[in-house]
Design a protein around this motif. Structure first.
Motif, PDB file in Angstrom:
ATOM      1  N   ASP A 433      11.580  39.912 -71.464  1.00 10.23           N
ATOM      2  CA  ASP A 433      11.168  40.743 -70.324  1.00 10.23           C
ATOM      3  C   ASP A 433      10.352  41.952 -70.779  1.00 10.23           C
ATOM      4  OD1 ASP A 433      12.587  39.384 -68.018  1.00 10.23           O
ATOM      5  OD2 ASP A 433      14.241  39.681 -69.422  1.00 10.23           O
ATOM      6  N   LEU A 434      10.739  42.512 -71.921  1.00  7.04           N
ATOM      7  CA  LEU A 434       9.992  43.664 -72.450  1.00  7.04           C
ATOM      8  C   LEU A 434       8.616  43.232 -72.964  1.00  7.04           C
ATOM      9  CD1 LEU A 434      12.902  44.850 -72.310  1.00  7.04           C
ATOM     10  CD2 LEU A 434      12.271  46.270 -74.248  1.00  7.04           C
ATOM     11  N   LEU A 435       8.576  42.070 -73.602  1.00  8.72           N
ATOM     12  CA  LEU A 435       7.292  41.554 -74.089  1.00  8.72           C
ATOM     13  C   LEU A 435       6.335  41.316 -72.914  1.00  8.72           C
ATOM     14  CD1 LEU A 435       5.270  40.258 -76.060  1.00  8.72           C
ATOM     15  CD2 LEU A 435       6.661  38.178 -76.027  1.00  8.72           C
ATOM     16  N   PHE A 436       6.840  40.656 -71.849  1.00  8.19           N
ATOM     17  CA  PHE A 436       5.977  40.397 -70.686  1.00  8.19           C
ATOM     18  C   PHE A 436       5.519  41.714 -70.046  1.00  8.19           C
ATOM     19  CE2 PHE A 436       8.341  36.143 -70.259  1.00  8.19           C
ATOM     20  CZ  PHE A 436       7.396  35.506 -71.049  1.00  8.19           C
ATOM     21  N   ALA A 437       6.415  42.690 -70.030  1.00  5.46           N
ATOM     22  CA  ALA A 437       6.048  43.991 -69.454  1.00  5.46           C
ATOM     23  C   ALA A 437       4.937  44.644 -70.281  1.00  5.46           C
ATOM     24  CB  ALA A 437       7.266  44.906 -69.387  1.00  5.46           C
ATOM     25  N   MET A 438       4.997  44.491 -71.606  1.00  7.50           N
ATOM     26  CA  MET A 438       3.932  45.043 -72.465  1.00  7.50           C
ATOM     27  C   MET A 438       2.595  44.372 -72.157  1.00  7.50           C
ATOM     28  SD  MET A 438       4.679  47.499 -74.600  1.00  7.50           S
ATOM     29  CE  MET A 438       3.911  47.532 -76.226  1.00  7.50           C
ATOM     30  N   LEU A 439       2.611  43.042 -72.009  1.00  3.56           N
ATOM     31  CA  LEU A 439       1.359  42.323 -71.734  1.00  3.56           C
ATOM     32  C   LEU A 439       0.789  42.747 -70.378  1.00  3.56           C
ATOM     33  CD1 LEU A 439       2.206  38.747 -73.126  1.00  3.56           C
ATOM     34  CD2 LEU A 439       1.237  40.719 -74.297  1.00  3.56           C
ATOM     35  N   GLU A 440       1.697  42.974 -69.437  1.00  5.54           N
ATOM     36  CA  GLU A 440       1.304  43.440 -68.106  1.00  5.54           C
ATOM     37  C   GLU A 440       0.638  44.826 -68.205  1.00  5.54           C
ATOM     38  OE1 GLU A 440       1.906  41.494 -65.431  1.00  5.54           O
ATOM     39  OE2 GLU A 440       0.855  42.951 -64.148  1.00  5.54           O
ATOM     40  N   ARG A 441       1.233  45.694 -69.014  1.00  2.00           N
ATOM     41  CA  ARG A 441       0.676  47.039 -69.213  1.00  2.00           C
ATOM     42  C   ARG A 441      -0.749  46.958 -69.761  1.00  2.00           C
ATOM     43  NH1 ARG A 441       4.968  51.070 -69.076  1.00  2.00           N
ATOM     44  NH2 ARG A 441       3.808  52.632 -70.234  1.00  2.00           N
ATOM     45  N   ARG A 442      -0.953  46.041 -70.707  1.00  2.52           N
ATOM     46  CA  ARG A 442      -2.298  45.926 -71.270  1.00  2.52           C
ATOM     47  C   ARG A 442      -3.296  45.434 -70.217  1.00  2.52           C
ATOM     48  NH1 ARG A 442      -1.985  42.124 -75.072  1.00  2.52           N
ATOM     49  NH2 ARG A 442      -1.765  43.356 -76.941  1.00  2.52           N
ATOM     50  N   ARG A 443      -2.859  44.451 -69.410  1.00  2.00           N
ATOM     51  CA  ARG A 443      -3.747  43.921 -68.366  1.00  2.00           C
ATOM     52  C   ARG A 443      -4.118  45.007 -67.368  1.00  2.00           C
ATOM     53  NH1 ARG A 443      -1.026  38.975 -68.869  1.00  2.00           N
ATOM     54  NH2 ARG A 443       0.686  39.683 -67.575  1.00  2.00           N
ATOM     55  N   GLU A 444      -3.115  45.816 -66.985  1.00  2.00           N
ATOM     56  CA  GLU A 444      -3.351  46.817 -65.952  1.00  2.00           C
ATOM     57  C   GLU A 444      -4.128  48.021 -66.460  1.00  2.00           C
ATOM     58  OE1 GLU A 444       0.477  47.783 -64.477  1.00  2.00           O
ATOM     59  OE2 GLU A 444       0.617  45.953 -63.270  1.00  2.00           O
ATOM     60  N   LYS A 445      -3.747  48.464 -67.665  1.00  2.00           N
ATOM     61  CA  LYS A 445      -4.330  49.722 -68.136  1.00  2.00           C
ATOM     62  C   LYS A 445      -4.564  49.687 -69.642  1.00  2.00           C
ATOM     63  CE  LYS A 445      -3.196  54.464 -67.712  1.00  2.00           C
ATOM     64  NZ  LYS A 445      -1.974  55.156 -68.021  1.00  2.00           N
ATOM     65  N   PRO A 446      -5.588  48.940 -70.088  1.00  2.00           N
ATOM     66  CA  PRO A 446      -5.860  48.939 -71.522  1.00  2.00           C
ATOM     67  C   PRO A 446      -6.445  50.287 -71.951  1.00  2.00           C
ATOM     68  CG  PRO A 446      -7.531  47.669 -70.343  1.00  2.00           C
ATOM     69  CD  PRO A 446      -6.550  48.158 -69.317  1.00  2.00           C
ATOM     70  N   PRO A 447      -6.402  50.694 -73.213  1.00  2.00           N
ATOM     71  CA  PRO A 447      -5.772  49.968 -74.315  1.00  2.00           C
ATOM     72  C   PRO A 447      -4.250  50.140 -74.327  1.00  2.00           C
ATOM     73  CG  PRO A 447      -6.683  52.046 -75.119  1.00  2.00           C
ATOM     74  CD  PRO A 447      -7.028  51.964 -73.659  1.00  2.00           C
ATOM     75  N   LEU A 448      -3.579  49.175 -74.951  1.00  2.00           N
ATOM     76  CA  LEU A 448      -2.125  49.220 -75.040  1.00  2.00           C
ATOM     77  C   LEU A 448      -1.721  50.273 -76.073  1.00  2.00           C
ATOM     78  CD1 LEU A 448       0.440  47.850 -73.974  1.00  2.00           C
ATOM     79  CD2 LEU A 448       0.295  46.272 -75.901  1.00  2.00           C
ATOM     80  N   ASP A 449      -0.860  51.177 -75.600  1.00  2.00           N
ATOM     81  CA  ASP A 449      -0.501  52.360 -76.380  1.00  2.00           C
ATOM     82  C   ASP A 449       0.932  52.212 -76.898  1.00  2.00           C
ATOM     83  OD1 ASP A 449       0.146  55.013 -77.086  1.00  2.00           O
ATOM     84  OD2 ASP A 449      -1.336  55.763 -75.638  1.00  2.00           O
TER      85      ASP A 449
END
Ligand SMILES: [Zn+2]
Length: 592
Positions: A433-449
């Motif tokens: 669930d945390l991994l999917f949430a990270m990927l979602e964060r990148r899709r919504e607001k790159p770059p992933l921090d």
């Protein structure tokens, strides 16, 4: 055996001297009168590999680049390539027959290298007069087949065997100086001229089979991180599709590469389903032999390359392939990015390559356990286990015991977090669930921090999530719960011996490898290694470190005479954590 696949990449970031920056500014002012130009410029790259010699080696590839860019002023940089990328020497200093012409005729060119620095440095090509109209750049990229002259390095360099060649764009493509002020180079066309090669030759790249026009989302950076392979190739499927899985290889492995790729296609299907990322572009797996660090690999743009050798075990290689493919689905933390963020990309890749292979039925619980214990054995015996994360980038290439930390520490950290998430949610949530949430964060607001991870783990586990993450970064030992790897395994301890090269590890990364700092009483000393010996062949270590029985063989030169010394590179025995099978559950109940 296993697992370091040399995959952590240093981001290619332009490092310009002030002089170059200023001259670039001048071009912008001269050519555009200060106005931004949003035009796109088509760019075509033609690769023309030479015929293979009697050893079935392709000696060089001729490269032709054509593009119509706004004029570049005399003295301003026009083209560039990195001198070294991810510890791999590029062709920058060996290029032959370099020429540039434009609408006026031949353009005189001088080269200029960035000053040496810790970051990526470039060779630049500078015209002596302003350029005009369409530019045609031609050069010959020789293929030396030199074995890893700078020590451990991913398999990116141009190599040739078995009537074919391969390499990543960043090691042999001289490209226009890309800058935000320049037009977008689009579309990018890849062309193959195979007329000098034996009949049946194939040219294929991360962009797909044969001549292709890259999708508009691709830019010069994706050219650098693409793999190119040409000549006498194995292919699966025989006709590579326009979207989805394809694979290409050259050379002969001690197992059937086609069978391995049939199995790999299933892993790809499992990943597209698990990550909910259906295929919209070609996805390439490239394989070739590696004379130094066989079994390693590296992720690239929409593709990856992995390597084999005469002794590669196919089951080990399957986990490496799962690891590299995982990188292409999960990606990296982009801020701060690079090696300092590799605890995330490498930790995730080690943790999930193993777990998803188990879930997909690609490996048995016994194979899962063996791989887990290899990681655990290497991590808990690592003399450098407490190295703070911030110190890893500077010491990564110089010391194998530091180089494995993002992999080993990162994966154990994720196992710890998974156990805590499961416990806190009563088994409802997992690390997935945390991994999917990270990927979602990148899709919504790159770059992933990095802070995205801290936020998530703190939201999930409270303040403990944050302090544990900080502890991991500062070098605390990460220890999953006894039941941290599902219901079939439990934790135990075993006396295992630390990896000990026996002399200064940095020697192995130096251009002339002269042994120094020999440790009195070490296996190396007892076997007869002496300070001052020259090591004539590169030494792989990363996998060896996880294998208590692996013998290290040094090819040496002493007083002008060659000699070979083998020893078990191990020092003191320490109590290390391992996992064992427990209870009577069937294999099918081990998946978690
Ligand atoms: Zn990796």
């Amino acid at each position: 055996m296993r697992l370091l696949s040399m995959t952590t990449r240093q981001m290619i970031t332009p490092q310009r001297s002030l002089a170059v920056t200023l001259s670039l500014l001048i071009i912008i002012l001269c050519s555009f009168g200060g106005a931004a130009d949003s035009a796109t410029v088509p760019l075509t790259i033609t690769l023309r590999p030479a015929a293979a010699d009697s050893q079935q080696r392709v000696p060089y590839v001729d490269i032709t680049l054509t593009f119509t860019a706004p004029p570049v002023a005399a003295g301003a940089p026009l083209l560039k390539i990195a001198l070294v990328t991810s510890n791999v020497e590029t062709v920058a200093k060996t290029i032959e027959a370099f020429s540039v012409s434009d609408a006026v005729g031949p353009v005189d060119i001088t080269v200029k290298d960035d000053p040496e620095s810790g970051e990526v440095t470039y060779r630049h090509w500078v015209p002596s007069r302003p350029t005009k109209g369409t530019l045609t750049v031609h050069y010959r990229a020789p293929i030396s087949n030199k074995a890893a002259p700078r020590g451990a390095a991913p398999p990116l360099e141009l190599r040739s065997d078995s009537g074919a060649f391969s390499g990543a764009g960043e090691t042999f493509l001289v490209l226009p100086e890309a800058d935000s002020s320049q037009p977008h180079f689009q579309p990018i066309e890849i062309r193959w001229n195979l007329s000098d090669m034996a009949p049946g030759a194939v040219g294929i790249s991360s962009f797909g089979n044969g001549d292709v026009t890259a999708p508009l989302s691709k830019d010069l950076r994706s050219l650098q991180s693409s793999f190119f392979m040409g000549g006498k190739l194995g292919l699966y499927p025989q006709a590579p599709p326009k979207t989805g899985f394809f694979s290409a290889w050259h050379g002969t492995a001690p197992f059937d590469l086609r069978d391995l790729m049939i199995s790999e296609e299933k892993v790809y299907a499992f990943y597209t389903n698990f990550f909910k990322q259906p295929a919209t572009a070609p996805y390439g797996v490239f394989l070739r032999e590696n004379p130094v660090n066989a079994g390693g690999g590296v992720e690239l743009s929409g593709s990856f390359v992995a390597t084999f050798g005469p002794k590669t075990n196919v089951d080990d290689l399957k986990i490496t392939l799962a690891h590299e493919m995982l990188h292409t689905f999960v990606g990296a933390i982009e801020k701060p990015g690079g090696l300092v963020s590799s605890w995330f990309s490498e930790g995730m890749a080690v943790y999930y390559a193993r777990l998803l292979a188990l879930r997909a039925g690609q490996i048995t619980p016994a194979q899962f356990l063996e791989d887990l214990n290899t990681t655990a054995g290497r991590y808990y015996t690592d003399a450098m286990i407490a190295t703070p994360n911030a110190e890893i980038p500077a010491r990564f290439w110089a010391d194998t015991r530091v180089r494995v930390l993002p992999y080993d520490r990162g994966s154990m950290y994720f196992a710890v977090v998974d156990g805590e998430v499961r416990a806190a949610s009563g088994g409802k949530r997992t690390l997935d669930d945390l991994l999917f949430a990270m990927l979602e964060r990148r899709r919504e607001k790159p770059p992933l921090d990095e802070s995205a991870w801290v936020d998530l783990v703190t939201k999930e586990l409270g303040e403990k999530g944050r302090t544990e993450f900080q502890a991991m970064l500062s070098g605390a030992t990460m220890l999953p719960e006894p039941g941290g790897f599902g219901p079939c395994f439990t934790r135990t301890t075993k006396m295992l011996r630390r990896y000990q090269l026996g002399f200064e590890p940095k020697v192995l990364t130096e251009p002339k490898r002269i042994v120094r700092g020999l440790i009195t009483g070490s296996a190396a000393e007892r076997a007869g290694v002496r300070d001052g010996d020259e090591i004539t062949q590169p030494v792989p270590q990363d996998r060896m470190q996880g294998d208590q029985e692996a013998i290290l063989t040094l090819k040496l030169l002493r007083d002008g005479k060659p000699l070979e010394i083998s020893y078990l590179p191990r020092g003191e025995a320490v109590e290390a954590y391992q996992w064992i099978r427990t209870g009577n559950l069937p294999d099918s109940a081990c998946v978690f």
